[in-house]
Design an enzyme around this catalytic site. Structure first.
Site, PDB file in Angstrom:
ATOM      1  N   LYS A 139       0.727 -37.978 -31.735  1.00 55.20           N
ATOM      2  CA  LYS A 139       1.142 -36.933 -31.147  1.00 55.20           C
ATOM      3  C   LYS A 139       1.511 -35.500 -32.078  1.00 55.20           C
ATOM      4  O   LYS A 139       2.652 -34.849 -32.038  1.00 55.20           O
ATOM      5  CB  LYS A 139       2.584 -37.292 -30.748  1.00 55.20           C
ATOM      6  N   HIS A 158      -6.161 -42.741 -35.890  1.00 56.70           N
ATOM      7  CA  HIS A 158      -4.958 -42.389 -36.220  1.00 56.70           C
ATOM      8  C   HIS A 158      -4.583 -43.148 -37.563  1.00 56.70           C
ATOM      9  O   HIS A 158      -3.386 -43.564 -38.019  1.00 56.70           O
ATOM     10  CB  HIS A 158      -3.633 -42.913 -35.608  1.00 56.70           C
ATOM     11  N   SER A 200       7.832 -35.677 -29.038  1.00 59.50           N
ATOM     12  CA  SER A 200       6.512 -36.055 -28.162  1.00 59.50           C
ATOM     13  C   SER A 200       6.096 -37.449 -28.139  1.00 59.50           C
ATOM     14  O   SER A 200       5.803 -37.772 -27.018  1.00 59.50           O
ATOM     15  CB  SER A 200       5.385 -35.171 -28.864  1.00 59.50           C
ATOM     16  N   ALA A 245      -9.433 -24.251 -24.981  1.00 57.96           N
ATOM     17  CA  ALA A 245      -8.839 -24.828 -25.717  1.00 57.96           C
ATOM     18  C   ALA A 245      -7.401 -24.579 -25.539  1.00 57.96           C
ATOM     19  O   ALA A 245      -6.455 -25.180 -26.317  1.00 57.96           O
ATOM     20  CB  ALA A 245      -9.244 -25.006 -27.168  1.00 57.96           C
TER      21      ALA A 245
END
Length: 304
Positions: free
Chosen positions: A46, A101, A131, A220
């Site tokens: 996030k 991650h 988030s 984007a």
């Protein structure tokens, strides 16, 4: 057994989603073969992962940029440890864009040769917390928080996917010399997307025309990504996200934590995070009104 054990398991000090990866898969990643032209997008969850994933794909793949390929973003730039589409990464043509991650100590050994490139994006951790809280409501494979207070305490304790935000960012920052890495902040990208796109192009050695850069920046933007089914993760396999409970791409803003945290919670967060954050070589932006300082100049000596 703690309540989250049903959804998470710990592997070498880090929490992973039980139904999305396995210790055997993670064991195999250590020897995953790295190519010199591989591009890795690495984040704590996030922190702008999908956004950067899309920007890098738009820069790297002409078909993604001009819309001639109908490939979803997660297939175009798959995750290493959460390979939900079962992409055969070893057989993928170069250059590969791979997302992760993982903390610095769990990435494939080959990344330490400093040839393949890593773009590491970080975000102010209060917005990361918010988030993450909303993402947990949508994600089927992780526990739905009973209330914000409970999730708040879990995040502070690092009892969430990817464990401690502080450990993750500190680890990558402290070991930047081991990798060919560019650091970018989410807030820096949000405030000046075009400059960030040009910075990524320079780091990747990609020369785009002004028109191509305009196209990357346009596609984007958060609003355009949110309605692009290739980029907004709505085409994920079933059983991963429940879109009746919210969107994967929610707000994409700076300072949303102020709409959720009480003054007491913000102060408690600061007590836990402030001392270690002040030792990081990054300036953090906490509010949309603030001007984030570009931080990549602090690490350019590692990219020469």
């Amino acid at each position: 057994m703690e309540p989250e054990d049903e959804f998470l398991y710990k592997y070498k000090g880090l929490y992973f989603v039980t139904d999305s990866s396995s210790p055997e898969t993670l064991d195999s990643l250590d020897s995953f073969e790295i190519r010199d032209d591989d591009i890795f997008v690495i984040t704590y969850p996030k922190s702008g992962t999908i956004w950067t994933q899309n920007i890098v794909s738009l820069i790297t793949y002409e078909g993604h940029r001009d819309g001639t390929e109908n490939i979803t973003l997660i297939d175009r730039a798959p995750f290493l440890e959460y390979n939900v589409f079962h992409v055969d990464l070893p057989s993928r043509p170069s250059p590969r864009v791979i997302c992760s991650h993982l903390p610095y100590y769990l990435v494939p050994k080959g990344l330490r040769k400093r040839r393949a490139k890593i773009i590491y994006v970080f975000r102010n951790p209060k917005d990361v917390l918010i988030s993450s809280y909303h993402f947990h409501k949508v994600a089927i494979q992780i526990e739905t928080p009973k209330d914000f207070n409970i999730f708040f305490e879990k995040f502070l304790a690092g009892k969430v996917v990817c464990s401690s935000w502080l450990d993750h960012v500190e680890g990558w920052s402290a070991h930047k010399g081991d990798f060919n890495i560019l650091f970018l902040s989410y807030e820096e990208m949000k405030k000046d997307l075009r400059s960030s796109v040009l910075k990524i192009c320079k780091f990747l050695g990609r020369e785009l025309t002004e028109k191509e850069v305009d196209e990357v920046v346009y596609k984007a933007t958060f609003d355009n990504m949110k309605v692009d089914s290739r980029a907004n993760y709505t085409l994920l396999p079933p059983g991963i996200l429940d879109f009746s409970k919210g969107n994967f791409l929610r707000k994409g803003t700076i300072g949303d934590w102020k709409n959720h945290m009480t003054v007491a919670q913000s102060e408690r967060f600061d007590r836990v995070f402030k001392e270690r954050m002040e030792k990081l070589p990054f300036k953090f932006c906490w509010d949309i009104q603030e001007d984030p300082e570009p931080i990549s100049s602090l690490v350019d000596e590692n990219n020469v």
